[in-house]
Design an enzyme around this catalytic site. Structure first.
Site, PDB file in Angstrom:
ATOM      1  N   ASP A 188       4.630  51.984  86.287  1.00  0.00           N
ATOM      2  CA  ASP A 188       5.322  52.955  87.124  1.00  0.00           C
ATOM      3  C   ASP A 188       4.326  53.996  87.617  1.00  0.00           C
ATOM      4  OD1 ASP A 188       7.409  54.221  88.412  1.00  0.00           O
ATOM      5  OD2 ASP A 188       8.410  54.928  86.604  1.00  0.00           O
ATOM      6  N   CYS A 211      17.883  49.164  88.793  1.00  0.00           N
ATOM      7  CA  CYS A 211      17.978  50.140  87.694  1.00  0.00           C
ATOM      8  C   CYS A 211      18.812  51.358  88.082  1.00  0.00           C
ATOM      9  CB  CYS A 211      16.581  50.568  87.277  1.00  0.00           C
ATOM     10  SG  CYS A 211      16.552  51.304  85.624  1.00  0.00           S
TER      11      CYS A 211
END
Length: 203
Positions: free
Chosen positions: A128, A7
Site C-alpha cells: 500500500d 474493500c
C-alpha cells in the site's frame, strides 16, 4: 488469473453490488479511525448476505487479538489483514490460535520495506501507499517500480480504480485491492465495482 478484492464494505447495498459483480474477496474494516469501520454485529449481518463463493477479509489496525479471533471463529471473516504495528511476535501468537490465512500490509516507502516484510511468517503481503501519520486508505498510488521479486504472493493496493486497473494487472500481483476507487462521494458505486471486476476478469 489475477484476483480482485473490493474493500471497505459497510452497507447492505454494498453486499448487493458485490454479489452481482462477484469479486474473489471483499474487505470489512475494523480499524477504529476508518470512515468505513464496521462493528461485529454489522459485519455478521453483511457476511450472512454475502455470496458464499466470495471470501471476506477483516482489516485491522492494532486491534485486540481476541476480537480478531472471535470474528474468525464466528465465520465472519476468512482471512486476517494486519495494517497496524503488529510485529512478528504478534503474528506468531495469532498463528498459534487460528489457521486463517494472514495478510501483512506494508506501507511502501522503499524497496527494502517490501524485502523485509517478505521474511515475515505470513501468507500474503499487501503493498500500500505510505502516507505519513496514516495506516492506509489514502487512495493514492505508489511507484510500482519499487516492487522487487519476492517469494510471497501479494495484494496491490493504493489508488486503484477503473482507469488504472488494466495497467495494474501487469504488475504481477496475486490480487488487486480496490476501495475508494470503487466509490462515488464516499459510497460504494455498483457500476464502478462491476466495471473493475469485469476488467480484471477479461484480461
Amino acid at each position: 488469473m489475477t484476483k480482485i478484492k473490493i474493500c471497505g464494505l459497510s452497507r447492505e447495498y454494498d453486499i448487493d453490488f458485490v454479489n452481482i459483480a462477484k469479486p474473489d474477496f471483499i474487505g470489512f474494516v475494523f480499524a477504529e479511525k476508518s470512515k468505513r469501520k464496521v462493528d461485529f454485529d454489522t459485519a455478521l449481518k453483511l457476511k450472512n448476505q454475502l455470496d458464499k463463493n466470495i471470501k471476506s477479509v477483516g482489516v485491522f489496525v492494532n486491534n485486540d487479538m481476541d476480537f480478531i479471533l472471535s470474528l474468525v471463529n464466528n465465520g465472519i471473516i476468512d482471512l486476517i489483514q494486519l495494517h497496524g504495528d503488529e510485529d512478528e511476535n504478534y503474528i506468531l501468537s495469532l498463528k498459534e490460535k487460528t489457521s486463517a490465512k494472514i495478510i501483512r500490509a506494508v506501507r511502501v516507502k522503499t524497496t527494502e520495506d517490501i524485502i523485509k516484510a517478505d521474511k515475515l511468517p505470513v501468507d500474503y503481503l499487501l503493498l500500500d501507499t505510505y502516507t505519513k501519520g496514516e495506516y492506509g486508505g489514502s487512495g493514492k498510488k505508489f511507484d510500482w517500480n519499487m516492487i522487487p521479486e519476492i517469494s510471497k504472493p501479494y495484494f496491490l493496493a493504493g489508488g486503484l480504480n477503473a482507469e488504472n486497473i488494466k495497467k495494474a494487472l501487469k504488475v504481477g500481483a496475486y490480487c488487486l485491492d480496490v476501495s475508494s476507487g470503487a466509490e462515488t462521494d464516499g459510497k460504494k458505486d455498483k457500476d464502478k465495482i462491476i466495471k473493475i471486476v469485469n476488467t480484471v476478469r477479461s484480461e
